[in-house]
Design an enzyme around this catalytic site. Sequence first.
Site, PDB file in Angstrom:
ATOM      1  CG  ASP A 165      41.941 -17.126 -14.990  1.00 10.44           C
ATOM      2  OD1 ASP A 165      41.738 -16.006 -15.487  1.00 10.44           O
ATOM      3  OD2 ASP A 165      42.205 -17.314 -13.793  1.00 10.44           O
ATOM      4  CD  GLU A 417      40.816 -26.036 -13.816  1.00  9.71           C
ATOM      5  OE1 GLU A 417      40.709 -25.373 -14.841  1.00  9.71           O
ATOM      6  OE2 GLU A 417      41.595 -25.759 -12.921  1.00  9.71           O
ATOM      7  CE1 TYR A 473      40.826 -20.796  -6.608  1.00 11.65           C
ATOM      8  CE2 TYR A 473      39.963 -22.643  -7.866  1.00 11.65           C
ATOM      9  CZ  TYR A 473      40.970 -21.744  -7.605  1.00 11.65           C
ATOM     10  OH  TYR A 473      42.136 -21.789  -8.327  1.00 11.65           O
ATOM     11  CD  GLU A 510      43.465 -24.289 -10.236  1.00 11.58           C
ATOM     12  OE1 GLU A 510      42.497 -23.517 -10.057  1.00 11.58           O
ATOM     13  OE2 GLU A 510      43.883 -24.623 -11.361  1.00 11.58           O
TER      14      GLU A 510
HETATM   15  C1  CKU Z   1      41.630 -20.485 -11.421  1.00  5.32           C
HETATM   16  C2  CKU Z   1      37.846 -24.687 -11.017  1.00  5.32           C
HETATM   17  C3  CKU Z   1      38.687 -23.573 -11.103  1.00  5.32           C
HETATM   18  C4  CKU Z   1      39.738 -23.589 -12.159  1.00  5.32           C
HETATM   19  N1  CKU Z   1      40.889 -22.767 -11.962  1.00  5.32           N
HETATM   20  C5  CKU Z   1      41.640 -22.714 -13.196  1.00  5.32           C
HETATM   21  C6  CKU Z   1      42.760 -21.732 -13.195  1.00  5.32           C
HETATM   22  O1  CKU Z   1      43.369 -21.663 -14.460  1.00  5.32           O
HETATM   23  C7  CKU Z   1      42.216 -20.373 -12.801  1.00  5.32           C
HETATM   24  O2  CKU Z   1      43.227 -19.403 -12.846  1.00  5.32           O
HETATM   25  C8  CKU Z   1      40.515 -21.469 -11.422  1.00  5.32           C
HETATM   26  C9  CKU Z   1      41.103 -19.119 -10.932  1.00  5.32           C
HETATM   27  O3  CKU Z   1      41.841 -18.383 -10.304  1.00  5.32           O
HETATM   28  O4  CKU Z   1      39.949 -18.821 -11.195  1.00  5.32           O
END
Ligand code: CKU
Length: 597
Positions: A165, A417, A473, A510
């Site tokens: 991402d 991840e 999240y 995160e």
């Molecule tokens: C983040 C499990 C979620 C992984 N995470 C990776 C990161 O690179 C992304 O930007 C999620 C997102 O905002 O979805």
Amino acid sequence: MISELYPVNNEIRRAQLLDGLWRFRFDPRSEGKEAGWAESGLPDPISMPVPGSFADLFTEAWQRDYCGDFWYETDVYIQDVQPDQQFFIRFGSVTHRCCVYINGQLAGGHEGGFLPVVVNAGPYLRRGRNRLTVLANNELNETSIPCGAVRMKADGSRMAQGYFDFFNYAGIHRSVWLESIPAQAIRDYSVTYSLGDRCAEIAYEVEADGDGSILVELADREGTVVASGEGRQGILRIADPHLWQVRNAYLYTFTIRLIRSGKTADRYDAPMGIRTVSIDGDRILLNGQPVYLKGFGKHEDSEMLGRGFNYAVAKRDYECMKWIGANCFRTSHYPYADEWYRMADQEGFLIIDEVPGVGLMRSFANFAAAGAGKSNGFFGDCPDVDLLQKNHRAAIEEMIRRDKNHPSVIAWSVINEAETTTQAAFEYFAPLFEAAREMDPEHRPVTGVLEKTSSPDRCRCWPLMDFICLNRYYGWYISGGDLQEARRQFEEEMDQWAEKAQHVPFVFTEFGTDTLDSLHKLPSVMWSQEYQQEYMEMNFSVFDRYPFIRGELAWNFADFQTGQGIMRVNGNKKGLFSRNRQPKEAAWAMKHRWEKR
Ligand code: CKU
């Protein structure tokens, strides 16, 4: 032998920055090599700033999204070549791979876009003007990290599809140095620390050529020498050491001299912070004292520069992190420019240093699927796991070799991840954790970052970790808009972890919500500033319920550029700061919490 020490200037070593406006050319048909562009010079070049990504400087989409080969070229002038002198050219990074030519001859190259490329330039350089050419390529595949694929478009052009991402920025992202050092030189050093009652022992090891003798010295901030030693290995003992502490960094200067025929033949000076890092049960200890990590996952990302390093951007980021009360960040999802670590050493920030081991999971939109616990497999049908693992291991080794002497680096992260739920995943990762442990003379904790699919009942890889990093999240990808339900599900998972692994420290690496800095809404809705704040408060209250949670690194420090798609509004907006580094509302709530914690 290649020297990878960060370039310095002194009475013996010369390091000249080659940054500036270089010549540049896209090569969509990969014809430049055959056509001899390295030998004859780039035909019809355009100008391109170094360091920087090329993507955001243009006004047309094909240039921004360009995927394939591209060339950089500049002139390097040599005044004088002494017989006992060696030259290196060091690129902080070239994304994702490159070949380096000097006067048309291939001098070296590198696979991987986030660690230094160092070439032994001496054999190819001559007095006067020299042509330095770089053939780079930014394609992604499933054997190099980060993982991704290339899609062929109907018009024959290529489009990179990262399994991650963040925008697939490319170019010469970091400074380029021409170094001149003695033919017989200091190559590397490493140190480990142990602390006693009002004293410290520093065990050092120096790698140098030839049979000259080595002298080392440690000087305090005032320049007073407080310890010295002789030999390629040894122990320095100092009384009443000034320790390098979190957000209160004390740096000594460590000087290494190579002595030949009674003269200083080479010299290298480096900042040194005396500190220890360890894990004790479920606590993370710095200098024997528990530390709670507060901060962010970051990106190297800014307007115009893309992923290019810039001191002003880095300075602003550190000032924002200090303002908000942070003490730590993770170099998600790749090792950053050397300068980030040097600044962290000075500012007393802690770093979880991460390899680009991202995208080792195949799904439609990895981050979203993973965030919701719906990842697809990877290792079972990866085209060449051995090659991928070889590249992954090389990145771990290069990262540790480069960063091992930074007091700011407190841990190595080797997974981000990835798919971790199969035996194949365990077999892939176990040797990589072992390699990281072996490589680091300080034996810092080794960790990895687990997404939602890596749940307590399914993840096979968490036992490999010294502390466990979770990306969660709840309230965004899971039960978005319903923080009450999100909290219930979050606590349900944490209760399971508590049963399984409560003797291990956990750090949240995160958690966050996309938030538009223009949107306010009462009552809150997803994407509003109010929602980000309520989400953060819910997360904090869950963290505070579990004593084994030893850190919270929010996603993300600032909004950042991604590829296009229905989930991203010109990029990922989970920043606590906007992309131009102004605080969103929730940043004030974090500041309030972190200043007290
Ligand atoms: C983040 C499990 C979620 C992984 N995470 C990776 C990161 O690179 C992304 O930007 C999620 C997102 O905002 O979805």
